[in-house]
Design an enzyme around this catalytic site. Structure first.
Site: not given
Length: 340
Positions: A180, A306
């Site tokens: 992330h 991501e």
């Protein structure tokens, strides 16, 4: 090539270590044992200083005092799993809920919540740190045991590669991890000078809880069309923040560049999805990144890229296969190359 290790405080009474990987160009990344967090991506500047391309914190507690998952490792499964459950091999499995009755980013006890064991390695052209953890159902609520590893590698081409591997145990399970990571390539506390290109013709349609419906939406004539470089800030003004899954056409997923500094990050992935997220709603979360120098963070101060198999793939056959069969090994690779 150089590797340095140093203390980075304690979290939940466990000592946290920072591992610094430095290449021959004086480009450096650092990772934290807690959460296998990607802590910094430092590149030299013209005035012989260093610019961190990531949103980061100066202490470990700040990574866990907000819900933004700043640069954490996400697993076993990135994104949302509808109704925190799935069917596999004629069995029904329930998962821990942590997002309006769904499972988000591996649930409340995912990859980012553990202090990982690690080892390092160095060769002529690259340096690496390998995080390892044996994970069973008692730890994260996912059925089936895995031996997981996360390998960060920095090479002399200024490429950061992240390899996620899992070896399955006696039972089939799910595996779809990601990082992330949040980028800001500029000297500013916003994205006004950032441009983004994504190799995607479609995004996933989602419901009010951001659960995919199964439909692909063409990006033609929409604000979500990043097939050619587009200013990120102008898009955010139009749609009030991104939290969007793009269906990738090629291994070259995206290119993020800053017009002022000429810095670029080139993202490659061996999977079919890229979730793009900007923190539109961070008011009241008391967030202050290292780059903020004590001030409260601005909304959309960075952008998360991501790479993963499309979210909620276990419920959609055409989204990709995230099942890790028993006694098998699966490895996924994401890379972020810095250029200027």
């Amino acid at each position: 090539m150089k590797i340095l290790q140093e203390a980075f405080g304690e979290y939940n009474d466990e000592k946290v270590t920072r591992i610094r990987l430095i290449n021959d160009n004086n480009v450096e990344i650092s990772c934290l044992s807690m959460g296998a967090i990607w802590h910094q991506f430092l590149v030299p500047t013209k005035d012989k200083e260093y610019q961190n391309l990531l949103l980061s914190f100066d202490n470990i507690d700040d990574y866990y005092s907000n819900p933004q998952n700043i640069c954490k490792s996400i697993g076993r499964v990135a994104g949302r799993i509808k109704n925190a459950s799935y069917d596999l091999n004629a069995k029904h499995y329930k998962l821990p809920q942590n997002d309006h009755g769904n499972t988000l980013h591996g649930g409340p006890h995912g990859f980012s919540t553990w202090n990982w064991e690690y080892s390092t390695s160095v060769d002529e052209n690259s340096v690496s740190v390998t995080f390892q953890k044996k994970i069973d159902e008692s730890m994260d609520g996912f059925f089936g045991e895995i031996q997981a590893s996360i390998v960060y590698t920095l090479d002399n081409q200024n490429k950061v590669s992240i390899a996620y591997s899992a070896i399955g145990g006696k039972e089939d399970t799910l595996f779809n991890p990601t990082c992330h990571v949040y980028f800001n390539l500029s000297n500013r506390r916003d994205l006004t000078t950032h441009e983004l290109q994504i190799n995607s013709d479609h995004i996933l349609e989602t419901d009010e809880r951001l659960i995919p419906t199964g439909k692909f939406i063409a990006v033609d004539n929409t604000a979500y069309d990043f097939r050619n470089f587009k200013n990120v800030e102008s898009v955010l003004k139009e749609i009030k923040g991104l939290d969007t899954a793009y269906v990738l056409k090629t291994n070259l997923a995206a290119i993020l560049k800053d017009k002022e500094s000429k810095r670029q990050i080139i993202v490659h992935s061996d999977r079919n999805g890229l979730v793009v997220y900007t923190p539109e709603k961070i008011e009241g979360q008391n967030i202050s990144f290292s780059r903020d120098k004590g001030a409260l963070a601005n909304k959309n101060e960075g952008i998360a890229l991501e790479a993963q198999t499309l979210p909620d793939a276990i419920h959609h056959k055409n989204f990709g296969d995230i099942v890790l069969p028993s006694h098998s090994k699966q490895t996924y690779l994401i890379s972020f190359t810095f250029k200027q």
